[in-house]
Design an enzyme around this catalytic site. Structure first.
Site, PDB file in Angstrom:
ATOM      1  N   GLU A  54      16.991   1.617  17.052  1.00  0.00           N
ATOM      2  CA  GLU A  54      16.235   2.741  17.626  1.00  0.00           C
ATOM      3  C   GLU A  54      16.168   2.638  19.137  1.00  0.00           C
ATOM      4  O   GLU A  54      15.941   1.530  19.631  1.00  0.00           O
ATOM      5  CB  GLU A  54      14.802   2.739  17.062  1.00  0.00           C
ATOM      6  CG  GLU A  54      14.733   3.372  15.721  1.00  0.00           C
ATOM      7  CD  GLU A  54      13.341   3.359  15.100  1.00  0.00           C
ATOM      8  OE1 GLU A  54      12.352   3.584  15.819  1.00  0.00           O
ATOM      9  OE2 GLU A  54      13.265   3.121  13.896  1.00  0.00           O
ATOM     10  N   ARG A 112       0.818  -1.214   0.000  1.00  0.00           N
ATOM     11  CA  ARG A 112       0.000   0.000   0.000  1.00  0.00           C
ATOM     12  C   ARG A 112       0.863   1.281   0.000  1.00  0.00           C
ATOM     13  O   ARG A 112       0.616   2.215  -0.757  1.00  0.00           O
ATOM     14  CB  ARG A 112      -0.902  -0.022   1.235  1.00  0.00           C
ATOM     15  CG  ARG A 112      -1.976   1.034   1.217  1.00  0.00           C
ATOM     16  CD  ARG A 112      -2.634   1.129   2.574  1.00  0.00           C
ATOM     17  NE  ARG A 112      -3.416  -0.050   2.888  1.00  0.00           N
ATOM     18  CZ  ARG A 112      -4.683  -0.009   3.309  1.00  0.00           C
ATOM     19  NH1 ARG A 112      -5.295   1.141   3.436  1.00  0.00           N
ATOM     20  NH2 ARG A 112      -5.319  -1.117   3.622  1.00  0.00           N
ATOM     21  N   ARG A 139      11.602  -0.103   8.056  1.00  0.00           N
ATOM     22  CA  ARG A 139      12.132  -0.498   9.360  1.00  0.00           C
ATOM     23  C   ARG A 139      13.646  -0.362   9.297  1.00  0.00           C
ATOM     24  O   ARG A 139      14.270  -0.706   8.275  1.00  0.00           O
ATOM     25  CB  ARG A 139      11.755  -1.941   9.693  1.00  0.00           C
ATOM     26  CG  ARG A 139      10.298  -2.138  10.106  1.00  0.00           C
ATOM     27  CD  ARG A 139       9.998  -1.497  11.467  1.00  0.00           C
ATOM     28  NE  ARG A 139       8.644  -1.708  11.919  1.00  0.00           N
ATOM     29  CZ  ARG A 139       7.643  -0.832  11.773  1.00  0.00           C
ATOM     30  NH1 ARG A 139       7.847   0.325  11.160  1.00  0.00           N
ATOM     31  NH2 ARG A 139       6.450  -1.097  12.249  1.00  0.00           N
ATOM     32  N   ALA A 152       6.901   8.948  10.398  1.00  0.00           N
ATOM     33  CA  ALA A 152       6.337   8.999   9.045  1.00  0.00           C
ATOM     34  C   ALA A 152       4.811   8.920   9.022  1.00  0.00           C
ATOM     35  O   ALA A 152       4.180   9.473   8.133  1.00  0.00           O
ATOM     36  CB  ALA A 152       6.940   7.909   8.166  1.00  0.00           C
ATOM     37  N   HIS A 165      11.124   8.474  13.571  1.00  0.00           N
ATOM     38  CA  HIS A 165      10.076   7.469  13.301  1.00  0.00           C
ATOM     39  C   HIS A 165       8.680   8.108  13.395  1.00  0.00           C
ATOM     40  O   HIS A 165       7.824   7.665  14.170  1.00  0.00           O
ATOM     41  CB  HIS A 165      10.200   6.286  14.282  1.00  0.00           C
ATOM     42  CG  HIS A 165       9.595   5.017  13.749  1.00  0.00           C
ATOM     43  ND1 HIS A 165      10.058   3.771  14.056  1.00  0.00           N
ATOM     44  CD2 HIS A 165       8.528   4.816  12.935  1.00  0.00           C
ATOM     45  CE1 HIS A 165       9.321   2.850  13.462  1.00  0.00           C
ATOM     46  NE2 HIS A 165       8.381   3.466  12.770  1.00  0.00           N
TER      47      HIS A 165
HETATM   48  C1  GLV Z   1       5.001   2.554  11.937  1.00  0.00           C
HETATM   49  O1  GLV Z   1       6.170   2.381  11.738  1.00  0.00           O
HETATM   50  C2  GLV Z   1       3.998   1.550  11.717  1.00  0.00           C
HETATM   51  O2  GLV Z   1       4.341   0.400  11.403  1.00  0.00           O
HETATM   52  O3  GLV Z   1       2.792   1.881  11.837  1.00  0.00           O
END
Ligand code: GLV
Length: 322
Positions: A270, A158, A241, A290, A288
């Site tokens: 991380e 997606r 990741r 996003a 992290h």
């Molecule tokens: C963020 O990294 C997620 O997997 O939602």
């Protein structure tokens, strides 16, 4: 009464949904990621039936055995590499994720990193704040135009598909991609070209964006040898990741000029960064985030709580991954 443990504070909506169903909900008292020991300690306080977990929770065989009454882990994340799916399957434990939550935002964030690098936004911002700007200068901060350039996507689920759409339609980029299965919709809708190996994508692309799940096979997918295949002018973007990239090898490649820059939202260890990474001018780093919008976090709370409710009401669980 159904007992749920939530491993960290999430938007109220999720907790309210669970409590409205009459579930007993406990939220971790520590507003930080739990260690495995702490997680086990919390889970052993009561005989919990379900857990609303975060991507920072290491849920392996030891945790599952220590919390033997837990029948479902509803992960509050798109990814679920923090949960040992094989072990969950062996025990008949259900695992769910929140696939819709923030996927389109991750694509936007990948573009934020691409543009930050190509337009040298962070370097320019630092320059301004330090008072170094002495007036317009035709010789400073030459960036890179991305229109007409090639974006290579590795992993076209997606999020990868959302990136392809934005690249082709919004930024007039050519799109090439690699995935284990060919994505004909991507080819038809956005003119994406399938390449038979990740190596070929690395060789041909001006920007490479990673969108694979973290598995044994994708750990260090981007290593020293593969970085060496990239163009010297290319950028590497990682919003998937951290361990997909060998971060030490990346620092070496950035220092040596093997590639031109990297935009990273995720890190191999991380919250630690590989030695030297934060000192490099040609990287843009974000913590992290996003998928971090209020809407996405809200959506994720709704989806994770919805998965738990469906399970305990005996309905089909919408976002089951095992
Ligand atoms: C963020 O990294 C997620 O997997 O939602």
């Amino acid at each position: 009464m159904t007992k749920i443990f939530v491993t960290r504070k999430i938007p109220d909506l999720g907790i309210t949904m669970l409590r409205e169903k009459g579930f007993e909900v406990d939220v971790s008292s520590k507003n930080r990621p739990l260690t495995k020991r702490e997680l086990i300690k919390f889970l052993q306080k009561k005989s919990y039936d379900g857990v609303l977990s975060l991507l920072t929770d290491p849920i392996d065989a030891e945790v599952m055995d220590a919390a033997s009454t837990v029948k479902i882990y509803a992960n509050y994340a798109i990814g679920f590499n923090n949960i040992d799916i094989t072990e969950a399957k062996k025990r008949g434990i259900i695992v769910t994720n929140t696939p819709g939550g923030g996927a389109d935002r991750v694509a936007e964030h990948a573009f934020a990193l691409i543009l930050a690098l190509s337009c040298r936004v962070v370097e320019g911002d630092n320059f301004m704040r330090k008072g170094k700007y002495k007036g317009w200068d035709p010789m400073i901060f030459h960036g890179t135009k991305i229109a007409g350039k090639t974006l290579g996507i590795i992993g076209t689920g997606r999020i990868g598909a959302d990136i392809a759409k934005r690249a082709a339609r919004g930024f007039e980029m050519k799109v090439v991609y690699y995935d284990v299965v060919r994505n004909e919709a991507l080819e038809r809708d956005f003119g994406a070209v399938f390449l038979a190996t990740p190596e070929e994508v690395l060789k041909q692309s001006d920007v490479v964006s990673l969108h694979v799940p973290l598995t044994k096979e994708t750990t260090h997918l981007i290593n020293r040898e593969r970085l060496a295949l990239m163009k010297k002018t290319a950028f590497l973007i990682n919003t998937s990741r951290g361990p997909v990239v060998d971060e030490t090898a990346l620092v070496a490649a950035l220092k040596a000029g093997t590639i031109a820059g990297a935009g990273l939202d995720v890190f191999e260890r991380e919250p630690k960064l590989a030695k030297g990474l934060a000192k490099l001018p040609n990287v843009v780093l974000t913590p992290h985030i996003a998928s971090a919008t209020a809407e996405a976090r809200h959506d994720m709370a709704r989806l994770a709580a919805g998965n738990l409710i469906a399970f305990f009401e005996g309905r089909a669980v919408p976002n089951k991954v095992s």
